[in-house]
Design a protein around this motif. Structure first.
Motif, PDB file in Angstrom:
ATOM      1  N   ASP A  43      13.715 -26.960 -21.995  1.00 20.45           N
ATOM      2  CA  ASP A  43      14.172 -27.181 -20.622  1.00 20.45           C
ATOM      3  C   ASP A  43      13.058 -27.005 -19.589  1.00 20.45           C
ATOM      4  O   ASP A  43      13.278 -27.131 -18.399  1.00 20.45           O
ATOM      5  N   ILE A  44      11.844 -26.753 -20.050  1.00 18.66           N
ATOM      6  CA  ILE A  44      10.688 -26.589 -19.149  1.00 18.66           C
ATOM      7  C   ILE A  44      10.046 -27.955 -18.923  1.00 18.66           C
ATOM      8  O   ILE A  44       9.666 -28.637 -19.871  1.00 18.66           O
ATOM      9  N   SER A  45       9.914 -28.327 -17.666  1.00 17.16           N
ATOM     10  CA  SER A  45       9.266 -29.600 -17.346  1.00 17.16           C
ATOM     11  C   SER A  45       7.742 -29.419 -17.357  1.00 17.16           C
ATOM     12  O   SER A  45       7.243 -28.301 -17.158  1.00 17.16           O
ATOM     13  N   PRO A  46       7.012 -30.481 -17.570  1.00 15.44           N
ATOM     14  CA  PRO A  46       5.545 -30.384 -17.509  1.00 15.44           C
ATOM     15  C   PRO A  46       5.067 -29.846 -16.157  1.00 15.44           C
ATOM     16  O   PRO A  46       4.119 -29.065 -16.108  1.00 15.44           O
ATOM     17  N   GLU A  47       5.732 -30.241 -15.075  1.00 10.54           N
ATOM     18  CA  GLU A  47       5.335 -29.797 -13.740  1.00 10.54           C
ATOM     19  C   GLU A  47       5.535 -28.287 -13.569  1.00 10.54           C
ATOM     20  O   GLU A  47       4.676 -27.598 -12.999  1.00 10.54           O
ATOM     21  N   LEU A  48       6.658 -27.773 -14.080  1.00  9.34           N
ATOM     22  CA  LEU A  48       6.911 -26.334 -13.988  1.00  9.34           C
ATOM     23  C   LEU A  48       5.894 -25.563 -14.825  1.00  9.34           C
ATOM     24  O   LEU A  48       5.385 -24.526 -14.392  1.00  9.34           O
ATOM     25  N   ALA A  49       5.585 -26.061 -15.981  1.00 11.51           N
ATOM     26  CA  ALA A  49       4.586 -25.411 -16.832  1.00 11.51           C
ATOM     27  C   ALA A  49       3.229 -25.360 -16.136  1.00 11.51           C
ATOM     28  O   ALA A  49       2.571 -24.313 -16.109  1.00 11.51           O
ATOM     29  N   GLN A  50       2.823 -26.463 -15.535  1.00  7.67           N
ATOM     30  CA  GLN A  50       1.539 -26.501 -14.830  1.00  7.67           C
ATOM     31  C   GLN A  50       1.524 -25.562 -13.627  1.00  7.67           C
ATOM     32  O   GLN A  50       0.504 -24.953 -13.330  1.00  7.67           O
ATOM     33  N   ALA A  51       2.652 -25.455 -12.956  1.00  5.59           N
ATOM     34  CA  ALA A  51       2.710 -24.616 -11.757  1.00  5.59           C
ATOM     35  C   ALA A  51       2.694 -23.126 -12.077  1.00  5.59           C
ATOM     36  O   ALA A  51       2.283 -22.325 -11.240  1.00  5.59           O
ATOM     37  N   THR A  52       3.106 -22.744 -13.271  1.00  9.12           N
ATOM     38  CA  THR A  52       3.287 -21.313 -13.557  1.00  9.12           C
ATOM     39  C   THR A  52       2.391 -20.752 -14.647  1.00  9.12           C
ATOM     40  O   THR A  52       2.216 -19.538 -14.724  1.00  9.12           O
ATOM     41  N   ILE A  53       1.834 -21.586 -15.494  1.00 10.09           N
ATOM     42  CA  ILE A  53       1.004 -21.093 -16.598  1.00 10.09           C
ATOM     43  C   ILE A  53      -0.454 -21.392 -16.292  1.00 10.09           C
ATOM     44  O   ILE A  53      -0.886 -22.545 -16.300  1.00 10.09           O
ATOM     45  N   LYS A  54      -1.199 -20.322 -15.999  1.00 12.00           N
ATOM     46  CA  LYS A  54      -2.613 -20.473 -15.631  1.00 12.00           C
ATOM     47  C   LYS A  54      -3.476 -20.748 -16.856  1.00 12.00           C
ATOM     48  O   LYS A  54      -4.394 -21.560 -16.820  1.00 12.00           O
ATOM     49  N   SER A  55      -3.196 -20.029 -17.962  1.00 16.24           N
ATOM     50  CA  SER A  55      -3.953 -20.244 -19.194  1.00 16.24           C
ATOM     51  C   SER A  55      -3.125 -19.804 -20.387  1.00 16.24           C
ATOM     52  O   SER A  55      -2.221 -18.980 -20.268  1.00 16.24           O
ATOM     53  N   LEU A  56      -3.468 -20.381 -21.542  1.00 16.20           N
ATOM     54  CA  LEU A  56      -2.780 -20.093 -22.796  1.00 16.20           C
ATOM     55  C   LEU A  56      -3.790 -19.867 -23.901  1.00 16.20           C
ATOM     56  O   LEU A  56      -4.731 -20.652 -24.055  1.00 16.20           O
ATOM     57  N   LYS A  57      -3.575 -18.831 -24.674  1.00 18.06           N
ATOM     58  CA  LYS A  57      -4.357 -18.613 -25.892  1.00 18.06           C
ATOM     59  C   LYS A  57      -3.361 -18.169 -26.948  1.00 18.06           C
ATOM     60  O   LYS A  57      -2.686 -17.149 -26.782  1.00 18.06           O
ATOM     61  N   VAL A  58      -3.224 -18.955 -27.990  1.00 22.32           N
ATOM     62  CA  VAL A  58      -2.263 -18.644 -29.041  1.00 22.32           C
ATOM     63  C   VAL A  58      -3.003 -18.528 -30.366  1.00 22.32           C
ATOM     64  O   VAL A  58      -3.609 -19.492 -30.828  1.00 22.32           O
ATOM     65  N   TYR A  59      -2.957 -17.350 -30.928  1.00 18.91           N
ATOM     66  CA  TYR A  59      -3.468 -17.120 -32.279  1.00 18.91           C
ATOM     67  C   TYR A  59      -2.251 -17.213 -33.186  1.00 18.91           C
ATOM     68  O   TYR A  59      -1.560 -16.233 -33.417  1.00 18.91           O
ATOM     69  N   GLY A  60      -1.962 -18.403 -33.633  1.00 22.82           N
ATOM     70  CA  GLY A  60      -0.757 -18.622 -34.419  1.00 22.82           C
ATOM     71  C   GLY A  60      -0.216 -19.999 -34.132  1.00 22.82           C
ATOM     72  O   GLY A  60      -0.888 -20.990 -34.381  1.00 22.82           O
ATOM     73  N   SER A  61       0.976 -20.061 -33.531  1.00 24.15           N
ATOM     74  CA  SER A  61       1.631 -21.349 -33.343  1.00 24.15           C
ATOM     75  C   SER A  61       2.257 -21.458 -31.954  1.00 24.15           C
ATOM     76  O   SER A  61       2.838 -20.495 -31.458  1.00 24.15           O
ATOM     77  N   LEU A  62       2.139 -22.635 -31.366  1.00 22.27           N
ATOM     78  CA  LEU A  62       2.742 -22.950 -30.077  1.00 22.27           C
ATOM     79  C   LEU A  62       3.819 -23.995 -30.306  1.00 22.27           C
ATOM     80  O   LEU A  62       3.556 -25.058 -30.868  1.00 22.27           O
ATOM     81  N   ARG A  63       5.028 -23.666 -29.861  1.00 21.28           N
ATOM     82  CA  ARG A  63       6.128 -24.633 -29.941  1.00 21.28           C
ATOM     83  C   ARG A  63       6.530 -25.010 -28.523  1.00 21.28           C
ATOM     84  O   ARG A  63       6.973 -24.168 -27.755  1.00 21.28           O
ATOM     85  N   ALA A  64       6.339 -26.261 -28.207  1.00 22.01           N
ATOM     86  CA  ALA A  64       6.682 -26.798 -26.886  1.00 22.01           C
ATOM     87  C   ALA A  64       6.817 -28.301 -27.035  1.00 22.01           C
ATOM     88  O   ALA A  64       6.337 -28.890 -28.013  1.00 22.01           O
ATOM     89  N   SER A  65       7.440 -28.919 -26.046  1.00 23.54           N
ATOM     90  CA  SER A  65       7.561 -30.371 -26.093  1.00 23.54           C
ATOM     91  C   SER A  65       6.169 -30.994 -26.009  1.00 23.54           C
ATOM     92  O   SER A  65       5.227 -30.388 -25.481  1.00 23.54           O
ATOM     93  N   ALA A  66       6.070 -32.199 -26.500  1.00 24.89           N
ATOM     94  CA  ALA A  66       4.787 -32.915 -26.451  1.00 24.89           C
ATOM     95  C   ALA A  66       4.318 -33.075 -25.011  1.00 24.89           C
ATOM     96  O   ALA A  66       3.120 -32.947 -24.721  1.00 24.89           O
ATOM     97  N   ALA A  67       5.253 -33.311 -24.098  1.00 25.39           N
ATOM     98  CA  ALA A  67       4.889 -33.496 -22.684  1.00 25.39           C
ATOM     99  C   ALA A  67       4.315 -32.218 -22.081  1.00 25.39           C
ATOM    100  O   ALA A  67       3.339 -32.260 -21.326  1.00 25.39           O
TER     101      ALA A  67
END
Length: 128
Positions: free
Chosen positions: A94-118
């Motif tokens: 339910d997270i839109s690409p725009e909301l993700a860009q507005a709220t997530i400054k950086s991501l580092k995942v040692y493992g697995s990231l599950r999110a929509s392709a968008a």
């Protein structure tokens, strides 16, 4: 185990034969059982280094999940988050690409990231 990722690797025939011999002798129930035991033993040997790295980077170990409502609260506070996860990060559908860009400054995942392709595409430059 809540979430499992498949990993493949190349081994010499001699190493694989030795593993098969141990399985045949009853030391392990399967090749998979051998690999899991070996990996857990090696990780336990690095337990203190992992703990220190997690503290240094303000990481979360395990599974963390963000949904639209959570990120909207962050957005209302005019904040952005830096997310460091050792394990699994789930960004709900339910997270839109725009909301993700507005709220997530950086991501580092040692493992697995599950999110929509968008969402993954929108955050591509922020994923370390």
């Amino acid at each position: 185990m809540a979430d499992i990722e498949k990993v493949s690797m190349n081994l010499s025939v001699v190493d694989l034969g030795q593993i098969d011999l141990l399985v045949d002798q009853g030391f392990y129930s399967s090749r998979t059982d051998f690999f899991r035991a070996a990996i857990r033993t090696r990780l336990a040997g690095h337990d203190e280094a992992i703990k220190q790295a997690v503290v240094r980077t303000s990481s979360v170990i395990g599974v963390i999940s963000f949904d639209r409502e959570h990120l909207e609260r962050i957005q209302r506070n005019n904040e952005q988050v830096r997310v460091v996860v050792v394990g699994l990060l789930i960004l709900s559908n339910d997270i839109s690409p725009e909301l993700a860009q507005a709220t997530i400054k950086s991501l580092k995942v040692y493992g697995s990231l599950r999110a929509s392709a968008a969402v993954k595409e929108a955050l591509a430059e922020r994923i370390n």
